[in-house]
Design an enzyme around this catalytic site. Structure first.
Site, PDB file in Angstrom:
ATOM      1  N   GLY A 189       0.795  -1.233   0.000  1.00 38.28           N
ATOM      2  CA  GLY A 189       0.000   0.000   0.000  1.00 38.28           C
ATOM      3  C   GLY A 189       0.827   1.284   0.000  1.00 38.28           C
ATOM      4  O   GLY A 189       1.916   1.349  -0.588  1.00 38.28           O
ATOM      5  N   ASP A 210       5.948  -4.671  14.804  1.00 38.97           N
ATOM      6  CA  ASP A 210       4.508  -4.663  15.082  1.00 38.97           C
ATOM      7  C   ASP A 210       4.290  -3.499  16.029  1.00 38.97           C
ATOM      8  O   ASP A 210       4.786  -3.519  17.165  1.00 38.97           O
ATOM      9  CB  ASP A 210       4.095  -5.995  15.733  1.00 38.97           C
ATOM     10  CG  ASP A 210       2.587  -6.046  15.995  1.00 38.97           C
ATOM     11  OD1 ASP A 210       1.956  -4.976  16.106  1.00 38.97           O
ATOM     12  OD2 ASP A 210       2.043  -7.159  16.098  1.00 38.97           O
ATOM     13  N   VAL A 211       3.557  -2.493  15.585  1.00 37.34           N
ATOM     14  CA  VAL A 211       3.438  -1.262  16.383  1.00 37.34           C
ATOM     15  C   VAL A 211       2.641  -1.480  17.671  1.00 37.34           C
ATOM     16  O   VAL A 211       2.609  -0.618  18.539  1.00 37.34           O
ATOM     17  CB  VAL A 211       2.826  -0.084  15.570  1.00 37.34           C
ATOM     18  CG1 VAL A 211       3.654   0.202  14.329  1.00 37.34           C
ATOM     19  CG2 VAL A 211       1.365  -0.344  15.217  1.00 37.34           C
ATOM     20  N   TYR A 261     -12.147   4.116  13.841  1.00 31.04           N
ATOM     21  CA  TYR A 261     -11.119   4.646  12.929  1.00 31.04           C
ATOM     22  C   TYR A 261     -11.108   6.176  12.999  1.00 31.04           C
ATOM     23  O   TYR A 261     -10.046   6.796  13.111  1.00 31.04           O
ATOM     24  CB  TYR A 261     -11.445   4.174  11.505  1.00 31.04           C
ATOM     25  CG  TYR A 261     -10.432   4.560  10.455  1.00 31.04           C
ATOM     26  CD1 TYR A 261      -9.230   3.879  10.343  1.00 31.04           C
ATOM     27  CD2 TYR A 261     -10.693   5.596   9.551  1.00 31.04           C
ATOM     28  CE1 TYR A 261      -8.302   4.223   9.366  1.00 31.04           C
ATOM     29  CE2 TYR A 261      -9.786   5.940   8.570  1.00 31.04           C
ATOM     30  CZ  TYR A 261      -8.588   5.249   8.473  1.00 31.04           C
ATOM     31  OH  TYR A 261      -7.673   5.595   7.500  1.00 31.04           O
ATOM     32  N   ILE A 303      -6.942  -1.394   2.854  1.00 29.56           N
ATOM     33  CA  ILE A 303      -7.610  -0.869   4.041  1.00 29.56           C
ATOM     34  C   ILE A 303      -9.042  -0.399   3.740  1.00 29.56           C
ATOM     35  O   ILE A 303      -9.894  -0.412   4.626  1.00 29.56           O
ATOM     36  CB  ILE A 303      -6.787   0.256   4.709  1.00 29.56           C
ATOM     37  CG1 ILE A 303      -7.107   0.309   6.216  1.00 29.56           C
ATOM     38  CG2 ILE A 303      -7.017   1.619   4.070  1.00 29.56           C
ATOM     39  CD1 ILE A 303      -6.162   1.118   7.054  1.00 29.56           C
TER      40      ILE A 303
HETATM   41  N1  LIG Z   1      -6.135   4.073   1.420  1.00 30.51           N
HETATM   42  C1  LIG Z   1      -6.792   5.184   1.763  1.00 30.51           C
HETATM   43  O1  LIG Z   1      -7.689   5.673   1.037  1.00 30.51           O
HETATM   44  C2  LIG Z   1      -6.472   5.882   3.052  1.00 30.51           C
HETATM   45  C3  LIG Z   1      -7.207   7.036   3.369  1.00 30.51           C
HETATM   46  C4  LIG Z   1      -6.920   7.692   4.548  1.00 30.51           C
HETATM   47  C5  LIG Z   1      -5.909   7.231   5.358  1.00 30.51           C
HETATM   48  N2  LIG Z   1      -5.212   6.096   5.030  1.00 30.51           N
HETATM   49  C6  LIG Z   1      -4.146   5.657   5.944  1.00 30.51           C
HETATM   50  O2  LIG Z   1      -2.991   5.323   5.206  1.00 30.51           O
HETATM   51  C7  LIG Z   1      -2.183   4.400   5.946  1.00 30.51           C
HETATM   52  C8  LIG Z   1      -1.736   3.277   5.038  1.00 30.51           C
HETATM   53  O3  LIG Z   1      -2.873   2.528   4.659  1.00 30.51           O
HETATM   54  P1  LIG Z   1      -3.042   1.860   3.224  1.00 30.51           P
HETATM   55  O4  LIG Z   1      -4.147   2.563   2.552  1.00 30.51           O
HETATM   56  O5  LIG Z   1      -1.733   1.741   2.540  1.00 30.51           O
HETATM   57  O6  LIG Z   1      -3.601   0.419   3.647  1.00 30.51           O
HETATM   58  P2  LIG Z   1      -2.943  -1.044   3.609  1.00 30.51           P
HETATM   59  O7  LIG Z   1      -2.429  -1.344   2.275  1.00 30.51           O
HETATM   60  O8  LIG Z   1      -3.982  -1.930   4.199  1.00 30.51           O
HETATM   61  O9  LIG Z   1      -1.705  -0.910   4.604  1.00 30.51           O
HETATM   62  C9  LIG Z   1      -1.828  -0.893   5.993  1.00 30.51           C
HETATM   63  C10 LIG Z   1      -0.482  -1.322   6.560  1.00 30.51           C
HETATM   64  O10 LIG Z   1      -0.527  -1.232   7.997  1.00 30.51           O
HETATM   65  C11 LIG Z   1       0.035  -2.430   8.487  1.00 30.51           C
HETATM   66  N3  LIG Z   1      -0.333  -2.708   9.871  1.00 30.51           N
HETATM   67  C12 LIG Z   1      -1.566  -2.889  10.415  1.00 30.51           C
HETATM   68  N4  LIG Z   1      -1.449  -3.154  11.724  1.00 30.51           N
HETATM   69  C13 LIG Z   1      -0.125  -3.128  12.026  1.00 30.51           C
HETATM   70  C14 LIG Z   1       0.628  -3.326  13.193  1.00 30.51           C
HETATM   71  N5  LIG Z   1       0.053  -3.639  14.370  1.00 30.51           N
HETATM   72  N6  LIG Z   1       1.981  -3.196  13.144  1.00 30.51           N
HETATM   73  C15 LIG Z   1       2.588  -2.886  11.988  1.00 30.51           C
HETATM   74  N7  LIG Z   1       1.934  -2.721  10.829  1.00 30.51           N
HETATM   75  C16 LIG Z   1       0.593  -2.839  10.850  1.00 30.51           C
HETATM   76  C17 LIG Z   1      -0.441  -3.504   7.523  1.00 30.51           C
HETATM   77  O11 LIG Z   1       0.293  -4.697   7.691  1.00 30.51           O
HETATM   78  P3  LIG Z   1      -0.314  -6.145   7.257  1.00 30.51           P
HETATM   79  O12 LIG Z   1      -0.096  -6.284   5.783  1.00 30.51           O
HETATM   80  O13 LIG Z   1       0.495  -7.079   8.076  1.00 30.51           O
HETATM   81  O14 LIG Z   1      -1.773  -6.147   7.618  1.00 30.51           O
HETATM   82  C18 LIG Z   1      -0.138  -2.787   6.220  1.00 30.51           C
HETATM   83  O15 LIG Z   1       1.208  -2.880   5.901  1.00 30.51           O
HETATM   84  C19 LIG Z   1      -3.052   3.951   7.134  1.00 30.51           C
HETATM   85  O16 LIG Z   1      -2.665   4.644   8.302  1.00 30.51           O
HETATM   86  C20 LIG Z   1      -4.458   4.395   6.721  1.00 30.51           C
HETATM   87  O17 LIG Z   1      -5.291   4.623   7.828  1.00 30.51           O
HETATM   88  C21 LIG Z   1      -5.466   5.411   3.895  1.00 30.51           C
END
Ligand SMILES: NC(=O)c1ccc[n+]([C@@H]2O[C@H](COP(=O)([O-])OP(=O)(O)OC[C@H]3O[C@@H](n4cnc5c(N)ncnc54)[C@H](OP(=O)(O)O)[C@@H]3O)[C@@H](O)[C@H]2O)c1
Length: 330
Positions: free
Chosen positions: A46, A93-94, A255, A290
């Site tokens: 991501g 792992d955070v 969230y 996500i």
């Molecule tokens: N995509 C959007 O439209 C959007 C919009 C607003 C904000 N965001 C924010 O952007 C950030 C990145 O999200 P993304 O969209 O790239 O989603 P994503 O592809 O689902 O990535 C989320 C990442 O967080 C990791 N993660 C979850 N729990 C964790 C933990 N306890 N320790 C370490 N890593 C952990 C996941 O690891 P695993 O692969 O092991 O699960 C994954 O690598 C997030 O903070 C999200 O809230 C995204």
């Protein structure tokens, strides 16, 4: 020249590196400028993975972290294969204190300091029936306007467990990682940068309860204790089925409050460390796991805000919330 362009001309040559990291020298990079050391959390896929790629391309030596060893190693291998040898993997792992300490020890041993921390890892806080959600075929504009809330109630559930996991990841995970790495960030000779990846769901105007909006929005009286109390109250209300009645957001409630409190923490921290640039950013509505791939933007677009804030020049903004690359209202 924009901030980002100005900063992509940094020299990647390290002073001190683990044996297995090779840092390329690029013809257009200014010689003798010190390397920036960066950590990105949740970077196996991501927006996090793309943030690592863009920071490494800009010459930083980047620690790609992931909670799952295999997924993190594979992501790092692919970056190495594409020529970015200035990326190194470390498990994180955070939500796990030992794992956080192990990362801090690794950085101390190999780099002695840290210049950039991108708190990107995130959890959605809901259990989702993905097939049911897809069948509804909700338009992106409906999601963005927050109008999907009544359409998704039967396919998206917030339980106490999913909410706790979300808050422990998106708020306490960021706080614990940041606190463990702060001594290393304080040793940055380049001016440390912390980027907290937030969401437009964090925006205070979306919280119906006026008192919560005011408490989280008043930087003069905000404290970490106050933030803790707000989160405890949220979990209490969730347990007592009082989310709507007490004016928390109905759309992704856990969230939303996890990211609103993350923004508040960003401001508290920025006030405490005026020599650093500490900001939070909504990455855009990005096509990733996500949001069950409902997002419309690419990860390249999604990482732009984080990368810009990670590479801010001296005297750049701090304590701000950005909607992608533009300053926005909390
Ligand atoms: N995509 C959007 O439209 C959007 C919009 C607003 C904000 N965001 C924010 O952007 C950030 C990145 O999200 P993304 O969209 O790239 O989603 P994503 O592809 O689902 O990535 C989320 C990442 O967080 C990791 N993660 C979850 N729990 C964790 C933990 N306890 N320790 C370490 N890593 C952990 C996941 O690891 P695993 O692969 O092991 O699960 C994954 O690598 C997030 O903070 C999200 O809230 C995204």
């Amino acid at each position: 020249m924009g901030w980002l362009q100005a900063l992509t001309s940094l020299n990647p040559r390290p002073r001190f590196l683990p044996k297995n990291i090779h840092v390329p020298t690029t013809a257009n990079m200014e010689l003798n400028a010190p390397t920036r050391y960066a950590v990105v959390t949740g970077a196996n896929k991501g927006i996090g993975l793309e943030t690592v790629r863009q920071l490494a391309k800009a010459g930083a030596t980047v620690v790609l972290t992931a909670r799952n060893q295999e997924r993190g190693t594979e992501a790092t291998r692919l970056l190495h294969q594409s020529g970015l040898s200035n990326v190194v993997f470390h498990q994180l792992d955070v939500r796990d204190a030992e794992s956080i300490q192990s990362l801090a020890d690794f950085i101390t041993a190999h780099f002695e300091r840290l210049d950039i921390l991108v708190n990107n890892a995130g959890a959605s806080g809901v259990e989702v029936d993905e097939d049911g959600l897809r069948a509804k075929n909700i338009e992106p504009a409906t999601w963005l306007a927050g109008k999907a809330v009544n359409l998704i109630q039967d396919v998206m559930k917030t339980t106490y467990e999913t909410a706790k996991e979300c808050i422990d990841t998106n708020y306490y995970g960021v706080k614990n990682v940041t606190e463990a790495l702060l001594p290393l960030l304080q040793r940055s000779t380049l001016g440390a940068r912390i980027v907290n990846v937030s969401s437009l769901r964090s925006e205070l105007r979306r919280i119906p309860n006026e008192q919560i909006r005011q408490e989280l929005g008043d930087i003069d009286t905000l404290t970490e204790d106050k933030i803790d109390r707000i989160l405890q109250k949220f979990l209490h209300d969730l347990q007592h089925d009082a989310i709507e009645a007490n004016g928390w957001q109905k759309m992704l409630p856990a969230y939303s409050i996890s990211k609103a409190t993350l923004n508040a923490y960003t401001r508290v921290l920025a006030k405490k460390y005026p020599n650093m640039c500490i900001n939070c950013v909504h990455p855009g509505y990005v096509n990733t796991d996500i949001n069950w791939h409902t997002g419309t933007m690419t990860v390249e677009e999604g990482a732009e805000g984080s990368v810009m804030l990670a590479l801010l020049p001296e005297g750049g903004p701090t304590g701000c919330y950005f909607d992608r690359t533009q300053v926005a209202e909390f």
